[in-house]
Design an enzyme around this catalytic site. Structure first.
Site, PDB file in Angstrom:
ATOM      1  NE  ARG A  71      -1.011   1.957   3.418  1.00 59.96           N
ATOM      2  CZ  ARG A  71       0.057   2.698   3.714  1.00 59.96           C
ATOM      3  NH1 ARG A  71       1.149   2.159   4.219  1.00 59.96           N
ATOM      4  NH2 ARG A  71       0.048   4.013   3.513  1.00 59.96           N
ATOM      5  NE  ARG A 120      -6.307   0.438  -2.426  1.00 60.44           N
ATOM      6  CZ  ARG A 120      -5.730   1.159  -1.465  1.00 60.44           C
ATOM      7  NH1 ARG A 120      -4.429   1.061  -1.247  1.00 60.44           N
ATOM      8  NH2 ARG A 120      -6.457   1.983  -0.723  1.00 60.44           N
ATOM      9  CB  CYS A 129      -2.534   8.250   5.971  1.00 58.40           C
ATOM     10  SG  CYS A 129      -2.731   6.615   5.209  1.00 58.40           S
ATOM     11  CB  SER A 155       2.640   9.741   3.060  1.00 59.23           C
ATOM     12  OG  SER A 155       3.510  10.323   2.120  1.00 59.23           O
ATOM     13  CG  ASP A 210      -3.741   8.021  -2.282  1.00 60.82           C
ATOM     14  OD1 ASP A 210      -3.359   6.860  -2.383  1.00 60.82           O
ATOM     15  OD2 ASP A 210      -3.783   8.636  -1.193  1.00 60.82           O
ATOM     16  CE  LYS A 220      -5.882   5.893   3.333  1.00 57.76           C
ATOM     17  NZ  LYS A 220      -6.608   4.870   2.546  1.00 57.76           N
TER      18      LYS A 220
HETATM   19  P1  RI2 Z   1       3.063   7.466  -0.409  1.00 58.63           P
HETATM   20  C1  RI2 Z   1      -1.965   6.102   1.069  1.00 58.63           C
HETATM   21  O1  RI2 Z   1      -3.077   5.367   0.668  1.00 58.63           O
HETATM   22  C2  RI2 Z   1      -2.337   7.379   1.777  1.00 58.63           C
HETATM   23  O2  RI2 Z   1      -3.485   8.017   1.281  1.00 58.63           O
HETATM   24  C3  RI2 Z   1      -1.064   8.171   1.562  1.00 58.63           C
HETATM   25  O3  RI2 Z   1      -1.219   9.540   1.833  1.00 58.63           O
HETATM   26  C4  RI2 Z   1      -0.820   7.878   0.091  1.00 58.63           C
HETATM   27  O4  RI2 Z   1      -1.141   6.478  -0.045  1.00 58.63           O
HETATM   28  C5  RI2 Z   1       0.548   8.215  -0.445  1.00 58.63           C
HETATM   29  O5  RI2 Z   1       1.518   7.381   0.024  1.00 58.63           O
HETATM   30  P2  RI2 Z   1      -3.329   3.805   1.095  1.00 58.63           P
HETATM   31  O6  RI2 Z   1      -2.580   2.959   0.077  1.00 58.63           O
HETATM   32  O7  RI2 Z   1       3.168   7.192  -1.869  1.00 58.63           O
HETATM   33  O8  RI2 Z   1      -2.892   3.571   2.512  1.00 58.63           O
HETATM   34  O9  RI2 Z   1       3.568   8.814  -0.037  1.00 58.63           O
HETATM   35  O10 RI2 Z   1      -4.824   3.648   0.930  1.00 58.63           O
HETATM   36  O11 RI2 Z   1       3.671   6.345   0.434  1.00 58.63           O
END
Ligand code: RI2
Length: 328
Positions: A26, A68, A133, A135, A202, A213
């Site tokens: 993720r 997704r 979240c 990131s 995202d 998120k």
């Molecule tokens: P990086 C995540 O989504 C969050 O929304 C986060 O802000 C975004 O991905 C970007 O993440 P999820 O996969 O690419 O947890 O910065 O639904 O790691």
């Protein structure tokens, strides 16, 4: 190997597909790099008739894109690779996929490194930063500032219902950065105690909306109300060329079982439980996007799309989704 519709897809590729769907893999950036890796493995392990390679790799691409729906980094990664073989077949196409996938992964990692340097410049010694979240882009900015000797502190949200905030808290604590972990619902109470907010991304649309998120837009609203800077840290691959061509961003709706238990649903059959994974923050609440190209004001998002993808690419992506990828 696992049986595809016409083709056999390597087990490792199926693992990546399942991993993205189940969120074992993720984070928008990681999803994109994993998709490129999956295309590379699919090409490396292809043992079928080379005349069939192009439709086969399109089939794999299609399966990846369907995992997704929201993070545009995923189709951007897939199109980066697939668009390079539009006039190729056979061995040429196979080799090009392997090379392009590697290129994408390197490019995306370099982007992460560059944006962390740019983002760290915005952070002053003693700053308290709020994040939401987990990131990788945000963590890389915070880590860079910390490594530069800046004494920073972080306030981070739990991020219900899947608690990705716990990953952030754990990672920051392991680096040594002081972190305070708070419930999502307490953000407005803490917003006056922070100097800036940095979240991930995202998808960013051509008119500067941020899709991130769920809960992000409430934090942005609280930041705007209190006059606190609100940034999103993002590699260029989170900008959406398809949005320039009029394409919609689909907000992923996940299972209610991530919010409440099956027993609770059975005991309360009249209650409708919804679980949107993302929300939309309007450009008015965003101070800037911290990207590998520089700090971009939201209204200039279209310039990133023009510079990095070309304005035609959005139309091409949408066309490909409608035609070539309409394989069932
Ligand atoms: P990086 C995540 O989504 C969050 O929304 C986060 O802000 C975004 O991905 C970007 O993440 P999820 O996969 O690419 O947890 O910065 O639904 O790691």
């Amino acid at each position: 190997m696992v049986e595809g519709r016409h083709w056999r897809i390597p087990r490792e590729v199926e693992d990546i597909i399942d991993g993205i769907k189940s969120m074992r893999i993720r984070g928008a950036g990681k999803i994109a790099r994993s998709a490129a890796e999956a295309l590379k493995i699919a090409a490396l392990k292809y043992r079928g008739d080379l005349k069939e390679f192009t439709p086969y790799i399109n089939y794999v691409a299609h399966k990846l894109i369907r995992t997704r729906p929201t993070a545009v980094s995923l189709p951007n990664a897939v199109f980066y690779v697939i668009s390079r073989i539009k006039d190729l077949t056979g061995e040429d196409a196979r080799e090009t996929v392997i090379k392009a996938a590697d290129e994408f992964i390197t490019l995306s990692k370099k982007a992460l490194d560059r944006l962390s340097e740019i983002g760290a410049k915005l952070i002053k010694d003693g700053y308290v930063i709020m994040t939401h979240c987990h990131s990788t882009a945000v963590v890389s900015v915070l880590q860079k500032a910390w490594n530069q000797g800046k004494s920073i502190r972080v306030i981070n949200t739990e991020t219900r219902p899947k608690f990705q905030g716990r990953i952030t808290a754990r990672v920051l604590a392991s680096i040594g950065i002081p972190v305070t972990h708070i419930p999502d619902s307490s953000v407005r109470m803490f917003i006056n105690r922070v100097d800036m907010v940095i979240v991930g991304a995202d998808t960013i649309t051509s008119d500067g909306h941020l899709i991130n998120k769920v809960g992000t837009s409430l934090i942005a609203l609280a930041a705007w109300e209190s006059g606190t800077s609100f940034y999103s840290a993002t590699e260029f691959i989170k900008f959406s060329p398809a949005s320039f061509a009029g394409g919609d961003v689909i907000i992923e709706e996940r299972s209610p079982l991530e919010v409440v238990s099956e027993d609770w649903i059975k005991a309360n059959p009249k209650v409708n439980v919804l679980n949107p994974a993302f929300d939309v923050t309007p450009p008015e609440y965003i101070t800037g996007f911290i990207t590998d190209l520089g700090v971009i004001p939201p209204k200039a998002a279209v310039l990133v799309i023009k510079e990095m993808f070309g304005l035609e690419s959005g139309y091409m992506q949408l066309k490909l989704i409608e035609e070539e990828y309409a394989i069932e």
